[in-house]
Scaffold this motif. Structure first.
Motif, mmCIF file in Angstrom:
data_model
loop_
_atom_site.group_PDB
_atom_site.id
_atom_site.type_symbol
_atom_site.label_atom_id
_atom_site.label_comp_id
_atom_site.label_asym_id
_atom_site.label_seq_id
_atom_site.Cartn_x
_atom_site.Cartn_y
_atom_site.Cartn_z
ATOM 1 N N ARG A 51 7.528 14.818 -14.587
ATOM 2 C CA ARG A 51 6.264 15.473 -14.941
ATOM 3 C C ARG A 51 6.549 16.879 -15.464
ATOM 4 O O ARG A 51 7.489 17.530 -15.052
ATOM 5 C CB ARG A 51 5.340 15.541 -13.734
ATOM 6 C CG ARG A 51 4.840 14.182 -13.317
ATOM 7 C CD ARG A 51 3.650 14.317 -12.370
ATOM 8 N NE ARG A 51 3.134 13.009 -12.054
ATOM 9 C CZ ARG A 51 3.265 12.432 -10.866
ATOM 10 N NH1 ARG A 51 3.866 13.063 -9.887
ATOM 11 N NH2 ARG A 51 2.770 11.226 -10.655
ATOM 12 N N THR A 52 5.676 17.318 -16.331
ATOM 13 C CA THR A 52 5.836 18.654 -16.903
ATOM 14 C C THR A 52 4.919 19.674 -16.241
ATOM 15 O O THR A 52 5.018 20.860 -16.534
ATOM 16 C CB THR A 52 5.541 18.634 -18.413
ATOM 17 O OG1 THR A 52 4.204 18.163 -18.613
ATOM 18 C CG2 THR A 52 6.529 17.730 -19.139
ATOM 19 N N ASP A 53 4.040 19.212 -15.372
ATOM 20 C CA ASP A 53 3.150 20.107 -14.655
ATOM 21 C C ASP A 53 2.839 19.508 -13.296
ATOM 22 O O ASP A 53 3.179 18.356 -13.013
ATOM 23 C CB ASP A 53 1.861 20.344 -15.448
ATOM 24 C CG ASP A 53 1.272 21.724 -15.191
ATOM 25 O OD1 ASP A 53 1.783 22.451 -14.314
ATOM 26 O OD2 ASP A 53 0.286 22.081 -15.856
ATOM 27 N N LEU A 54 2.166 20.270 -12.461
ATOM 28 C CA LEU A 54 1.847 19.823 -11.111
ATOM 29 C C LEU A 54 0.882 18.648 -11.144
ATOM 30 O O LEU A 54 -0.091 18.662 -11.903
ATOM 31 C CB LEU A 54 1.226 20.964 -10.311
ATOM 32 C CG LEU A 54 2.067 22.216 -10.133
ATOM 33 C CD1 LEU A 54 1.245 23.304 -9.462
ATOM 34 C CD2 LEU A 54 3.304 21.902 -9.325
ATOM 35 N N SER A 55 1.137 17.656 -10.304
ATOM 36 C CA SER A 55 0.226 16.517 -10.235
ATOM 37 C C SER A 55 -1.029 16.865 -9.426
ATOM 38 O O SER A 55 -2.070 16.250 -9.602
ATOM 39 C CB SER A 55 0.929 15.305 -9.617
ATOM 40 O OG SER A 55 1.407 15.613 -8.324
ATOM 41 N N ARG A 56 -0.911 17.848 -8.534
ATOM 42 C CA ARG A 56 -2.059 18.299 -7.731
ATOM 43 C C ARG A 56 -2.169 19.818 -7.848
ATOM 44 O O ARG A 56 -1.810 20.551 -6.939
ATOM 45 C CB ARG A 56 -1.887 17.883 -6.279
ATOM 46 C CG ARG A 56 -1.794 16.382 -6.111
ATOM 47 C CD ARG A 56 -1.807 15.920 -4.674
ATOM 48 N NE ARG A 56 -0.845 16.618 -3.840
ATOM 49 C CZ ARG A 56 -0.927 16.670 -2.516
ATOM 50 N NH1 ARG A 56 -1.908 16.087 -1.885
ATOM 51 N NH2 ARG A 56 -0.013 17.302 -1.805
ATOM 52 N N PRO A 57 -2.702 20.314 -8.970
ATOM 53 C CA PRO A 57 -2.703 21.765 -9.201
ATOM 54 C C PRO A 57 -3.768 22.536 -8.425
ATOM 55 O O PRO A 57 -3.664 23.745 -8.284
ATOM 56 C CB PRO A 57 -2.962 21.874 -10.704
ATOM 57 C CG PRO A 57 -3.728 20.649 -11.029
ATOM 58 C CD PRO A 57 -3.194 19.575 -10.120
ATOM 59 N N ASP A 58 -4.781 21.875 -7.908
ATOM 60 C CA ASP A 58 -5.932 22.595 -7.367
ATOM 61 C C ASP A 58 -6.072 22.508 -5.851
ATOM 62 O O ASP A 58 -7.185 22.501 -5.337
ATOM 63 C CB ASP A 58 -7.220 22.072 -8.015
ATOM 64 C CG ASP A 58 -7.218 22.271 -9.519
ATOM 65 O OD1 ASP A 58 -6.696 23.299 -9.962
ATOM 66 O OD2 ASP A 58 -7.725 21.396 -10.226
ATOM 67 N N GLN A 103 11.660 21.774 -17.890
ATOM 68 C CA GLN A 103 12.250 23.082 -17.588
ATOM 69 C C GLN A 103 11.223 24.127 -17.177
ATOM 70 O O GLN A 103 11.441 24.852 -16.211
ATOM 71 C CB GLN A 103 13.084 23.579 -18.772
ATOM 72 C CG GLN A 103 13.816 24.876 -18.500
ATOM 73 C CD GLN A 103 14.880 24.735 -17.422
ATOM 74 O OE1 GLN A 103 15.654 23.800 -17.457
ATOM 75 N NE2 GLN A 103 14.898 25.651 -16.471
ATOM 76 N N PRO A 104 10.065 24.247 -17.843
ATOM 77 C CA PRO A 104 9.096 25.252 -17.406
ATOM 78 C C PRO A 104 8.617 25.040 -15.967
ATOM 79 O O PRO A 104 8.462 25.998 -15.224
ATOM 80 C CB PRO A 104 7.941 25.116 -18.403
ATOM 81 C CG PRO A 104 8.593 24.565 -19.632
ATOM 82 C CD PRO A 104 9.663 23.634 -19.122
ATOM 83 N N LEU A 105 8.400 23.796 -15.567
ATOM 84 C CA LEU A 105 7.992 23.533 -14.194
ATOM 85 C C LEU A 105 9.129 23.869 -13.231
ATOM 86 O O LEU A 105 8.895 24.486 -12.181
ATOM 87 C CB LEU A 105 7.542 22.080 -14.016
ATOM 88 C CG LEU A 105 7.091 21.686 -12.607
ATOM 89 C CD1 LEU A 105 5.966 22.593 -12.110
ATOM 90 C CD2 LEU A 105 6.668 20.217 -12.583
ATOM 91 N N ALA A 106 10.343 23.527 -13.575
ATOM 92 C CA ALA A 106 11.493 23.876 -12.734
ATOM 93 C C ALA A 106 11.611 25.390 -12.605
ATOM 94 O O ALA A 106 11.894 25.905 -11.519
ATOM 95 C CB ALA A 106 12.777 23.286 -13.310
ATOM 96 N N ASP A 107 11.363 26.110 -13.681
ATOM 97 C CA ASP A 107 11.404 27.577 -13.641
ATOM 98 C C ASP A 107 10.331 28.131 -12.711
ATOM 99 O O ASP A 107 10.586 29.068 -11.952
ATOM 100 C CB ASP A 107 11.230 28.171 -15.035
ATOM 101 C CG ASP A 107 12.433 27.945 -15.939
ATOM 102 O OD1 ASP A 107 13.516 27.589 -15.430
ATOM 103 O OD2 ASP A 107 12.274 28.124 -17.164
ATOM 104 N N ARG A 108 9.130 27.558 -12.761
ATOM 105 C CA ARG A 108 8.042 28.023 -11.890
ATOM 106 C C ARG A 108 8.365 27.754 -10.424
ATOM 107 O O ARG A 108 8.089 28.585 -9.563
ATOM 108 C CB ARG A 108 6.726 27.369 -12.297
ATOM 109 C CG ARG A 108 6.234 27.894 -13.619
ATOM 110 C CD ARG A 108 4.965 27.289 -14.186
ATOM 111 N NE ARG A 108 4.168 26.454 -13.363
ATOM 112 C CZ ARG A 108 3.582 25.322 -13.793
ATOM 113 N NH1 ARG A 108 3.755 24.908 -15.048
ATOM 114 N NH2 ARG A 108 2.824 24.616 -12.991
#
Length: 155
Positions: A51-58, A103-108
């Protein structure tokens, strides 16, 4: 993912992070740190799934639980900081081997872990020199920054 990368180290790391804690001298702060570590563990699982972003962001932050001063375990706090630093390194290594779009998610995730580690270590150092409440308040602000860094929208 590259053919040589296996998600097993990251999955083990997510499991480890989901069990970590330290007596920080304030129950609300402990719940906030627990919340961050749970969010990081979820994000690590997201990384292993490409995944490139959080599956549960909220996910909402835990409620404030008023408590008196509790015992701060400086050794456990330092150990948690060290584990977070090590975890940030593992995630960074994964991010270098993983597909470019993760990579951006890993960086975060790494930034969030680094912020938490620095805040925990600063708490251990500052609590001897200043009011424990002020030192814990500083850690609380750091943890909130770490949550914000993790949940920042992808650009």
């Amino acid at each position: 993912m590259s053919g040589t990368s296996t998600p097993l180290p990251l999955l083990g790391l997510a499991e480890e992070l989901s069990t970590l804690d330290a007596p920080l001298g304030d129950r609300s702060l402990e719940l906030l740190v627990r919340h961050l570590l749970d969010r990081v563990a979820d994000a690590i699982v997201d990384l292993t799934q490409g995944r490139t972003d959080l599956s549960r962001p909220d996910l909402p932050a835990p409620p404030h639980v008023p408590t008196g001063e509790l015992l701060l375990d400086r050794v456990a706090c330092s150990a948690l900081a060290a584990r977070c630093r090590r975890a940030a390194g593992v995630v960074a290594q994964w991010g270098q081997q993983a597909p470019v779009d993760t990579q951006p998610l890993a960086d975060r995730v790494g930034t969030s872990l680094d912020l938490l580690a620095a805040g925990l270590q600063r708490l251990v150092q500052d609590v001897a020199d200043e009011s424990p409440a002020a030192a814990r308040q500083r850690l609380q602000r750091t943890v909130r920054r770490a949550v914000a860094a993790l949940t920042a929208p992808a650009i």
